[in-house]
Design an enzyme around this catalytic site. Structure first.
Site, short mmCIF file in Angstrom:
data_model
loop_
_atom_site.label_atom_id
_atom_site.label_comp_id
_atom_site.label_asym_id
_atom_site.label_seq_id
_atom_site.Cartn_x
_atom_site.Cartn_y
_atom_site.Cartn_z
N ASP A 1 0.83 -1.22 0.00
CA ASP A 1 0.00 0.00 0.00
C ASP A 1 0.86 1.26 0.00
OD1 ASP A 1 -2.24 -1.57 0.00
OD2 ASP A 1 -2.75 -1.26 2.11
N GLU B 1 -2.33 -2.42 -9.31
CA GLU B 1 -1.12 -1.62 -9.45
C GLU B 1 -1.06 -0.90 -10.79
OE1 GLU B 1 0.08 -5.88 -10.63
OE2 GLU B 1 -1.39 -4.88 -9.34
#
Length: 454
Positions: free
Chosen positions: A345, A371
């Site tokens: 994260d 991502e």
């Protein structure tokens, strides 16, 4: 303007008289002969305004009003007490119970219709905000319709041409509001637009100036459009009151002023403004949350899908270039597997920060999912888009990414770009071309920029 009005009175003749007046204006009218029946109707039927008698057997109008205002499901419905009672103490008691206005029998037809139309307009605005807030609650956001009440002093702007009446009004409102008094209407407009104001009180005693002109100007300006306006005028000026209500004035008082009634009406308007302000603010925040990725702060895919359609249509209509870049963090799965999701994260957040530092003000940066990130570049041809993408790739590679547990990690990214050309017919096709280019960048060794074939 149409709306559903509930008339509550235990005398059939009074009910028939009000019903006839309202039907002539094309309102939908419901009737109730007592307070219990009124509460039952409101609980099961949509009602826009309630005309409520006070003197009724079993449950008087004061109690009915208090029950309506205590119920979150009905507290937003405007209540006008229509009664033979004409003492100031009765009016103050009704206002404290939550009534929006008092009309004394026999009711002036023009004033009745103007007041009902004014309240319907205000309720329509409030209803729209409440509907959006309810929608937000159903998808998991906080209950935006909850209101904790009035706990701080209000800010009132008083426009009054006489110093003596300014002093009396300031003294009366001192326990509930800080009052800024002005005698120049034009200066007052500037003050209302530039200062935090909860209510504007306009006294019609300003020489050689039409108070309705000030009301209309305040309603015209964007910054003051939703400010509550309270007009003070002489008794018997029904024509002025009717025109004021048509212009959007929220409430009025007639001289001589009763200080307690002034305080009660002021508090009502301030509370309503605070409630609507909270709804507007919460709705804006909800909209922002709905189109923003919570982890990175970038726009999300929902926003991208809608905004890209707009940019694509504009580029096609104006024959302007448009480019899209899709970037993907290389080997991101191994980051999560090796260092944990907290580290993953933090990598995503830092990746988003570096994208922000690279893109131009007109560009749109979004988290596409996982991502993957997308940058939409309006008025940008393929050559310029390639330069921007290469600069972003370099910024990603240039400095290691810090890990929450300490240490750092070298991160690279692959990027695919595509531009709007004659063969691209939809925004979806443009994105698909960029995605193919990204796939090629991955397959050809990662940490590179690949442009889709023209």
């Amino acid at each position: 303007m149409t709306a559903r009005i509930l008339v509550v009175d235990d005398i059939p003749a009074n009910v028939k008289l009000l019903e006839a007046r309202l039907l002539a204006e094309y309102f939908d009218v419901l009737t109730a002969e007592n307070g219990f029946k009124a509460l039952e109707i409101v609980a099961n039927t949509h009602v826009d305004v309630i005309l409520l008698d006070i003197m009724m057997p079993g449950m008087d109008g004061f109690e009915v009003c208090e029950r309506l205002k205590a119920n979150p499901k009905t507290m937003h419905i405007p209540v006008v007490m229509v009664t033979a009672l004409d003492q100031p103490a009765d009016r103050v008691r009704g206002l404290k119970a939550g009534a929006d206005d008092f009309l004394t029998k026999p009711v002036n037809d023009l004033q009745l219709v103007a007041r009902v139309k004014s309240l319907v307009r205000l309720k329509t605005l409030s209803d729209e905000l409440r509907i959006r807030a309810d929608t937000a609650r159903t998808i998991g956001f906080e209950d935006l319709t909850r209101f904790d009440g009035f706990d701080i002093s209000g800010q009132v702007l008083l426009v009054d041409g006489r110093g003596s009446s300014q002093e009396r009004i300031i003294r009366a409102l001192k326990p509930v509001a800080e009052v800024t008094a002005m005698s120049d209407p034009q200066a007052a407009i500037f003050e209302a637009a530039e200062s935090p104001v909860d209510l504007v009180i306009i006294n019609d005693n300003i020489e050689d100036y039409d108070p309705l002109r000030l009301c209309s100007q305040l309603r015209l300006l964007e910054r003051t459009r939703f400010l509550p306006l309270l007009l003070i005028t002489e008794g018997g000026r029904e024509d002025l009151i009717v025109r004021a209500l048509d212009l959007g004035v929220n409430d009025y008082l007639t001289r001589p002023l009763d200080p307690n009634e002034l305080v009660a009406r002021t508090l009502t308007q301030i509370r309503r403004k605070r409630f609507n302000d909270k709804l507007r603010s919460s709705v804006r925040q909800t909209i922002e949350l709905a189109v923003t990725d919570g982890l990175t702060g970038l726009h999300n895919r929902r926003y991208l899908d809608n905004h890209l359609k707009t940019l694509f249509s504009r580029a096609a209509a104006r024959s302007r270039p448009l480019s899209v870049c899709i970037t993907d963090i290389d080997r991101f799965k191994s980051v999560n597997d090796t260092y944990g999701h907290d580290a993953g994260d933090e990598i995503l957040r830092e990746f988003a920060r570096r994208i922000r530092s690279t893109v131009r003000g007109a560009d749109l940066a979004c988290r596409y999912g996982g991502e993957e990130f997308v940058v939409v570049m309006p008025d940008t041809d393929a050559h310029s888009a390639a330069s921007i993408a290469e600069r972003l790739r370099g910024i990603i590679e240039a400095a290691p990414f810090a890990l929450p547990s300490g240490g750092s990690l070298q991160i690279t990214a692959s990027l695919g770009i595509a531009s709007f050309t004659a063969g691209v017919e939809t925004p979806e096709q443009l994105l698909k071309n960029a995605d193919r280019a990204l796939y090629e960048a991955k397959n050809s060794g990662r940490n590179r920029v690949v442009a889709a074939a023209a």
